[in-house]
Motif scaffolding. Structure first.
Motif, PDB file in Angstrom:
ATOM      1  N   ASN A 180       0.861  -1.184   0.000  1.00  0.00           N
ATOM      2  CA  ASN A 180       0.000   0.000   0.000  1.00  0.00           C
ATOM      3  C   ASN A 180       0.897   1.233   0.000  1.00  0.00           C
ATOM      4  OD1 ASN A 180       0.727   0.579   2.790  1.00  0.00           O
ATOM      5  ND2 ASN A 180      -0.750  -0.997   3.405  1.00  0.00           N
ATOM      6  N   ALA A 181       0.330   2.390   0.236  1.00  0.00           N
ATOM      7  CA  ALA A 181       1.095   3.634   0.126  1.00  0.00           C
ATOM      8  C   ALA A 181       2.199   3.770   1.157  1.00  0.00           C
ATOM      9  CB  ALA A 181       0.156   4.830   0.213  1.00  0.00           C
ATOM     10  N   SER A 182       2.159   3.003   2.218  1.00  0.00           N
ATOM     11  CA  SER A 182       3.171   3.147   3.272  1.00  0.00           C
ATOM     12  C   SER A 182       3.812   1.816   3.679  1.00  0.00           C
ATOM     13  CB  SER A 182       2.547   3.813   4.512  1.00  0.00           C
ATOM     14  OG  SER A 182       1.491   3.030   5.013  1.00  0.00           O
ATOM     15  N   TYR A 183       3.603   0.764   2.886  1.00  0.00           N
ATOM     16  CA  TYR A 183       4.156  -0.544   3.247  1.00  0.00           C
ATOM     17  C   TYR A 183       4.670  -1.241   1.994  1.00  0.00           C
ATOM     18  CZ  TYR A 183       4.694  -4.861   5.923  1.00  0.00           C
ATOM     19  OH  TYR A 183       5.223  -5.961   6.557  1.00  0.00           O
ATOM     20  N   TYR A 184       5.908  -1.776   2.081  1.00  0.00           N
ATOM     21  CA  TYR A 184       6.544  -2.431   0.944  1.00  0.00           C
ATOM     22  C   TYR A 184       6.990  -3.837   1.323  1.00  0.00           C
ATOM     23  CZ  TYR A 184       6.555   2.088  -1.383  1.00  0.00           C
ATOM     24  OH  TYR A 184       6.150   3.270  -1.963  1.00  0.00           O
ATOM     25  N   ASP A 185       6.994  -4.712   0.345  1.00  0.00           N
ATOM     26  CA  ASP A 185       7.426  -6.101   0.563  1.00  0.00           C
ATOM     27  C   ASP A 185       8.952  -6.144   0.519  1.00  0.00           C
ATOM     28  OD1 ASP A 185       7.851  -8.788   0.698  1.00  0.00           O
ATOM     29  OD2 ASP A 185       6.813  -9.291  -1.175  1.00  0.00           O
ATOM     30  N   LEU A 186       9.562  -6.161   1.694  1.00  0.00           N
ATOM     31  CA  LEU A 186      11.021  -6.105   1.781  1.00  0.00           C
ATOM     32  C   LEU A 186      11.674  -7.473   1.638  1.00  0.00           C
ATOM     33  CD1 LEU A 186      11.482  -3.465   4.637  1.00  0.00           C
ATOM     34  CD2 LEU A 186      11.294  -3.116   2.175  1.00  0.00           C
ATOM     35  N   SER A 187      10.855  -8.521   1.477  1.00  0.00           N
ATOM     36  CA  SER A 187      11.422  -9.849   1.236  1.00  0.00           C
ATOM     37  C   SER A 187      11.948  -9.958  -0.195  1.00  0.00           C
ATOM     38  CB  SER A 187      10.358 -10.931   1.481  1.00  0.00           C
ATOM     39  OG  SER A 187       9.278 -10.801   0.562  1.00  0.00           O
ATOM     40  N   PHE A 188      11.506  -9.049  -1.034  1.00  0.00           N
ATOM     41  CA  PHE A 188      11.963  -9.002  -2.419  1.00  0.00           C
ATOM     42  C   PHE A 188      13.401  -8.513  -2.454  1.00  0.00           C
ATOM     43  CE2 PHE A 188      12.539  -6.826  -6.487  1.00  0.00           C
ATOM     44  CZ  PHE A 188      12.075  -7.786  -7.377  1.00  0.00           C
ATOM     45  N   HIS A 189      14.267  -9.183  -3.235  1.00  0.00           N
ATOM     46  CA  HIS A 189      15.673  -8.784  -3.312  1.00  0.00           C
ATOM     47  C   HIS A 189      15.793  -7.532  -4.187  1.00  0.00           C
ATOM     48  CE1 HIS A 189      19.978  -8.874  -4.361  1.00  0.00           C
ATOM     49  NE2 HIS A 189      20.108  -9.541  -3.223  1.00  0.00           N
ATOM     50  N   PRO A 190      16.370  -6.447  -3.650  1.00  0.00           N
ATOM     51  CA  PRO A 190      16.454  -5.206  -4.434  1.00  0.00           C
ATOM     52  C   PRO A 190      17.276  -5.391  -5.698  1.00  0.00           C
ATOM     53  CG  PRO A 190      17.839  -5.081  -2.472  1.00  0.00           C
ATOM     54  CD  PRO A 190      17.003  -6.319  -2.325  1.00  0.00           C
ATOM     55  N   ILE A 191      16.830  -4.761  -6.767  1.00  0.00           N
ATOM     56  CA  ILE A 191      17.511  -4.890  -8.047  1.00  0.00           C
ATOM     57  C   ILE A 191      18.577  -3.810  -8.226  1.00  0.00           C
ATOM     58  CG2 ILE A 191      15.512  -5.967  -9.144  1.00  0.00           C
ATOM     59  CD1 ILE A 191      14.763  -3.281 -10.314  1.00  0.00           C
ATOM     60  N   SER A 192      18.717  -2.940  -7.233  1.00  0.00           N
ATOM     61  CA  SER A 192      19.689  -1.854  -7.308  1.00  0.00           C
ATOM     62  C   SER A 192      20.708  -1.982  -6.183  1.00  0.00           C
ATOM     63  CB  SER A 192      18.971  -0.506  -7.204  1.00  0.00           C
ATOM     64  OG  SER A 192      19.898   0.557  -7.068  1.00  0.00           O
ATOM     65  N   SER A 193      21.915  -1.490  -6.443  1.00  0.00           N
ATOM     66  CA  SER A 193      22.972  -1.499  -5.422  1.00  0.00           C
ATOM     67  C   SER A 193      22.916  -0.256  -4.546  1.00  0.00           C
ATOM     68  CB  SER A 193      24.344  -1.594  -6.094  1.00  0.00           C
ATOM     69  OG  SER A 193      24.548  -0.484  -6.961  1.00  0.00           O
ATOM     70  N   ASN A 194      21.924   0.598  -4.760  1.00  0.00           N
ATOM     71  CA  ASN A 194      21.770   1.815  -3.965  1.00  0.00           C
ATOM     72  C   ASN A 194      21.635   1.449  -2.490  1.00  0.00           C
ATOM     73  OD1 ASN A 194      20.909   4.205  -2.727  1.00  0.00           O
ATOM     74  ND2 ASN A 194      19.689   4.838  -4.479  1.00  0.00           N
ATOM     75  N   LYS A 195      22.483   2.022  -1.644  1.00  0.00           N
ATOM     76  CA  LYS A 195      22.479   1.683  -0.216  1.00  0.00           C
ATOM     77  C   LYS A 195      21.166   2.036   0.464  1.00  0.00           C
ATOM     78  CE  LYS A 195      24.512   6.017   1.445  1.00  0.00           C
ATOM     79  NZ  LYS A 195      25.594   6.620   2.267  1.00  0.00           N
ATOM     80  N   ASP A 196      20.413   2.962  -0.114  1.00  0.00           N
ATOM     81  CA  ASP A 196      19.121   3.339   0.467  1.00  0.00           C
ATOM     82  C   ASP A 196      18.146   2.165   0.491  1.00  0.00           C
ATOM     83  OD1 ASP A 196      20.124   5.842   0.757  1.00  0.00           O
ATOM     84  OD2 ASP A 196      18.840   6.812  -0.744  1.00  0.00           O
ATOM     85  N   CYS A 197      18.326   1.214  -0.445  1.00  0.00           N
ATOM     86  CA  CYS A 197      17.412   0.068  -0.514  1.00  0.00           C
ATOM     87  C   CYS A 197      17.455  -0.751   0.769  1.00  0.00           C
ATOM     88  CB  CYS A 197      17.759  -0.809  -1.712  1.00  0.00           C
ATOM     89  SG  CYS A 197      17.601   0.029  -3.314  1.00  0.00           S
ATOM     90  N   LYS A 198      18.626  -0.883   1.354  1.00  0.00           N
ATOM     91  CA  LYS A 198      18.760  -1.672   2.590  1.00  0.00           C
ATOM     92  C   LYS A 198      18.489  -0.835   3.836  1.00  0.00           C
ATOM     93  CE  LYS A 198      21.958  -5.112   0.712  1.00  0.00           C
ATOM     94  NZ  LYS A 198      23.266  -5.809   0.872  1.00  0.00           N
TER      95      LYS A 198
END
Length: 264
Positions: A183-201
């Protein structure tokens, strides 16, 4: 400009600024009653500004009323210093806010912001640990991120929304991470990020964490500050012109007061 006209204008201008100073002081007292430490921290600067305007206005008013060259000299010297300070601040504000802009992403109406795009001054201030700790505490206490799920009931609404820089940078992970939004304030963090951007973690769904430690959040704050500073700079240009006219009238009042004294 005649003696009567110049002193009349200076008296009324300073009477109005005295009323403005009283309003500023009242606003400062109002800020002191807030439990929000971010607003309360502005109390002393606001009170000091109100007191300063009030004192200078009294000097100008009494100088014009009594035709005192000493008081008018003090008034003009202080006013000149203010004019120089406004000019210097305005030039610096335009220089500091010259860099930085948002980046459009396919499928999103709002823009995202990158910290590296902004001036070195912004980078220094926002990367300062103590500065960011104070700013982050204010962001956490705000309702910007908490209100997203209330404002946008569906993901389609979120993607088509014009989010503020802080909402886009601090309340969600960068779109390049690829996290599926629940939803607008919740993300599925079990998904492996496709970017190396440190903000993802760094992003967490927790209301107290979100992306407040991310460079994208700092960039959002930088964009917000840039917009606010630009507005202040434009206001300062107008203020500079108005005060320059007041300074010119004050010079006429001082000269007329000196002539009036020499005739006594």
């Amino acid at each position: 400009m005649g003696m009567g006209t110049s002193t009349f204008v200076i008296r009324w201008v300073n009477l109005l600024t005295m009323l403005l100073a009283v309003a500023v002081v009242i606003f400062g007292v109002w800020l002191s009653t807030h439990n929000d430490g971010c607003r309360r921290s502005l109390t002393m600067p606001v009170l000091a500004l109100g007191a300063f305007i009030f004192v200078i206005s009294i000097i100008g008013f009494l100088g014009a009323y009594k035709r005192s060259t000493v008081l008018l000299w003090i008034y003009l010297v202080v006013l000149l210093i203010i004019l120089i300070a406004i000019l210097v601040f305005t030039v610096l504000a335009f220089i500091v806010t010259n860099n930085g802009s948002g980046h459009a992403n396919p499928g999103l109406r709002y823009k995202e912001y990158h910290l590296k795009d902004y001036s070195s001054w912004f980078l220094k201030q926002l990367n300062n640990t103590s500065n960011w700790k104070r700013l982050k505490s204010c962001l956490v206490k705000s309702e910007d991120c908490a209100n997203l799920s209330r404002k946008y009931k569906s993901l389609r609404q979120l993607k088509s929304a014009e989010l503020t820089p802080i909402e886009a940078g601090c309340c969600q992970p960068p779109s390049e991470c690829g996290y599926p939004a629940v939803n607008a304030s919740y993300y599925d963090l079990s998904f492996h990020p496709i970017s190396s951007n440190k903000d993802c973690k760094l992003y967490k769904n927790s209301r107290a964490i979100k992306c407040y430690n991310c460079d994208s959040c700092k960039a959002g704050v930088a964009q917000y500050m840039k917009t606010e500073w630009r507005l202040v700079a434009i206001f300062n240009v107008v203020l500079f012109v108005v005060l320059s006219m007041v300074y010119f009238v004050g010079c006429c009042a001082r000269r007329n007061a000196a002539n009036y004294r020499s005739k006594d």
